[in-house]
Design a protein around this motif. Structure first.
Motif, PDB file in Angstrom:
ATOM      1  N   LEU A  79       0.847  -1.184   0.000  1.00 31.29           N
ATOM      2  CA  LEU A  79       0.000   0.000   0.000  1.00 31.29           C
ATOM      3  C   LEU A  79       0.886   1.238   0.000  1.00 31.29           C
ATOM      4  O   LEU A  79       1.895   1.288   0.693  1.00 31.29           O
ATOM      5  N   ALA A  80       0.520   2.224  -0.796  1.00 31.15           N
ATOM      6  CA  ALA A  80       1.331   3.437  -0.895  1.00 31.15           C
ATOM      7  C   ALA A  80       1.272   4.220   0.414  1.00 31.15           C
ATOM      8  O   ALA A  80       0.194   4.463   0.960  1.00 31.15           O
ATOM      9  N   ARG A  81       2.433   4.605   0.895  1.00 34.60           N
ATOM     10  CA  ARG A  81       2.483   5.412   2.111  1.00 34.60           C
ATOM     11  C   ARG A  81       2.181   6.866   1.774  1.00 34.60           C
ATOM     12  O   ARG A  81       2.622   7.369   0.742  1.00 34.60           O
ATOM     13  N   PRO A  82       1.448   7.558   2.650  1.00 36.77           N
ATOM     14  CA  PRO A  82       1.165   8.972   2.379  1.00 36.77           C
ATOM     15  C   PRO A  82       2.428   9.814   2.514  1.00 36.77           C
ATOM     16  O   PRO A  82       3.345   9.464   3.265  1.00 36.77           O
ATOM     17  N   GLU A  83       2.466  10.909   1.777  1.00 38.84           N
ATOM     18  CA  GLU A  83       3.602  11.821   1.869  1.00 38.84           C
ATOM     19  C   GLU A  83       3.404  12.738   3.070  1.00 38.84           C
ATOM     20  O   GLU A  83       2.531  13.607   3.073  1.00 38.84           O
ATOM     21  N   LEU A  84       4.203  12.538   4.099  1.00 38.43           N
ATOM     22  CA  LEU A  84       4.103  13.300   5.338  1.00 38.43           C
ATOM     23  C   LEU A  84       5.472  13.820   5.740  1.00 38.43           C
ATOM     24  O   LEU A  84       6.489  13.149   5.519  1.00 38.43           O
ATOM     25  N   SER A  85       5.494  14.987   6.321  1.00 35.60           N
ATOM     26  CA  SER A  85       6.746  15.528   6.855  1.00 35.60           C
ATOM     27  C   SER A  85       7.122  14.777   8.120  1.00 35.60           C
ATOM     28  O   SER A  85       6.278  14.138   8.764  1.00 35.60           O
TER      29      SER A  85
ATOM     30  N   THR B 199      -3.273   4.851   3.643  1.00 32.65           N
ATOM     31  CA  THR B 199      -2.780   5.612   2.486  1.00 32.65           C
ATOM     32  C   THR B 199      -3.083   7.100   2.526  1.00 32.65           C
ATOM     33  O   THR B 199      -2.464   7.871   1.794  1.00 32.65           O
ATOM     34  N   HIS B 200      -4.052   7.538   3.328  1.00 29.32           N
ATOM     35  CA  HIS B 200      -4.428   8.951   3.343  1.00 29.32           C
ATOM     36  C   HIS B 200      -3.527   9.716   4.302  1.00 29.32           C
ATOM     37  O   HIS B 200      -3.103   9.198   5.330  1.00 29.32           O
ATOM     38  N   ARG B 201      -3.251  10.968   3.979  1.00 28.32           N
ATOM     39  CA  ARG B 201      -2.367  11.769   4.808  1.00 28.32           C
ATOM     40  C   ARG B 201      -3.059  12.291   6.071  1.00 28.32           C
ATOM     41  O   ARG B 201      -2.384  12.754   6.989  1.00 28.32           O
ATOM     42  N   ARG B 202      -4.390  12.245   6.124  1.00 31.09           N
ATOM     43  CA  ARG B 202      -5.084  12.727   7.321  1.00 31.09           C
ATOM     44  C   ARG B 202      -4.820  11.810   8.513  1.00 31.09           C
ATOM     45  O   ARG B 202      -4.486  10.625   8.347  1.00 31.09           O
ATOM     46  N   LEU B 203      -4.987  12.338   9.697  1.00 26.37           N
ATOM     47  CA  LEU B 203      -4.902  11.520  10.906  1.00 26.37           C
ATOM     48  C   LEU B 203      -6.084  10.563  10.924  1.00 26.37           C
ATOM     49  O   LEU B 203      -7.229  10.998  10.830  1.00 26.37           O
ATOM     50  N   PRO B 204      -5.860   9.254  11.039  1.00 31.04           N
ATOM     51  CA  PRO B 204      -6.973   8.303  10.988  1.00 31.04           C
ATOM     52  C   PRO B 204      -7.831   8.347  12.244  1.00 31.04           C
ATOM     53  O   PRO B 204      -7.406   8.829  13.295  1.00 31.04           O
ATOM     54  N   ASP B 205      -9.032   7.837  12.113  1.00 28.19           N
ATOM     55  CA  ASP B 205      -9.942   7.721  13.256  1.00 28.19           C
ATOM     56  C   ASP B 205      -9.309   6.832  14.327  1.00 28.19           C
ATOM     57  O   ASP B 205      -8.762   5.766  14.024  1.00 28.19           O
ATOM     58  N   TRP B 206      -9.391   7.262  15.598  1.00 26.75           N
ATOM     59  CA  TRP B 206      -8.721   6.522  16.676  1.00 26.75           C
ATOM     60  C   TRP B 206      -9.307   5.119  16.847  1.00 26.75           C
ATOM     61  O   TRP B 206      -8.583   4.133  16.953  1.00 26.75           O
TER      62      TRP B 206
END
Length: 241
Positions: free
Chosen positions: A8-14, A62-69
């Motif tokens: 799965l593609a990793r999101p681009e995050l700093s 895969t999404h850059r947003r913080l996932p649901d806890w």
């Protein structure tokens, strides 16, 4: 030939807490044998209500947003059961801390927008194909009910609160005993991190050895947090030149 397992593609995050959480999720997925998002979603049926779609599970990785806890912790439990050599409870605690740090980072980031925050709507309608397919046996796992702040474990914490209120050559401090007891009550479980049977209050100890023995015992037993607190006159003894 068997199905090809694609990453799965990793999101681009700093660099930061959100990237640490994402990297940890992908590493756990790898250790669990990289089951498909459809298989993970199937394992969550009966645990989450409504059950998540494979699209939501896919977005978690895969999404850059913080996932649901809640979804994150349930997925962690499923994967930890699948991976060899991992303790489910320890992994849940680890990801709880990672998620909390990422959430705090997001709150403090003045540039963060809605696209960075956990989703608040229902299931995503964007179609997503499964990244890979492997056999999966759904484990029986428990779902956490809500996000908890990261707190010390009371069973593994120790505290020694000691003080001196009566002095032979200095002004007495009558507030010391009550202050120590009030502090111990404020720090006591469940509002605090220290269980009553793991917290000691010592007023006017006869000698330093008694206090040092208690400190040594508490230090040996503490596996999480050790608190030492002193109330009394503060003097710096100076050696004669």
């Amino acid at each position: 030939m068997g199905a090809v397992r694609r990453h799965l593609a990793r999101p681009e995050l700093s660099d930061g807490a959100r990237k640490d959480l994402s990297d940890a999720l992908h590493d756990l997925l790898r250790r669990a044998g990289r089951p498909s998002t459809r298989d993970i979603a199937a394992a969550l049926k009966g645990i989450l209500n409504p059950p998540p779609s494979h699209t939501r599970v896919h977005d978690l990785f895969t999404h850059r947003r913080l996932p649901d806890w809640e979804l994150t912790m349930c997925v962690v439990q499923v994967l930890a059961c699948r991976a060899r050599g991992l303790d489910e409870s320890a992994e849940c605690d680890r990801f709880d801390r990672l998620w909390s740090l990422a959430d705090e980072e997001l709150v403090l980031d003045p540039l963060a927008g809605e696209s960075d925050r956990p989703p608040t709507g229902q299931e995503s309608t964007q179609p997503t194909s499964p990244a890979y397919t492997v056999p999966w046996t759904a484990p029986i796992v428990r779902a956490p009910s809500q996000h908890r702040p990261v707190m010390p474990d009371p069973s593994r914490c120790r505290s020694i609160l000691f003080g001196v209120g009566a002095y032979a050559h200095l002004e007495p401090l009558p507030s010391v005993p009550a202050g120590l007891r009030d502090l111990a009550a404020a720090l006591a479980y469940p509002s605090g991190a220290f269980a009553a049977d793991h917290s000691r209050v010592v007023v006017d100890p006869p000698n330093a050895t008694e206090v040092l023995d208690l400190v040594q015992e508490a230090s040996d037993e503490a596996e999480d947090t050790l608190l030492l607190y002193f109330s009394g006159h503060g003097l710096i003894e100076r050696c004669a030149s």
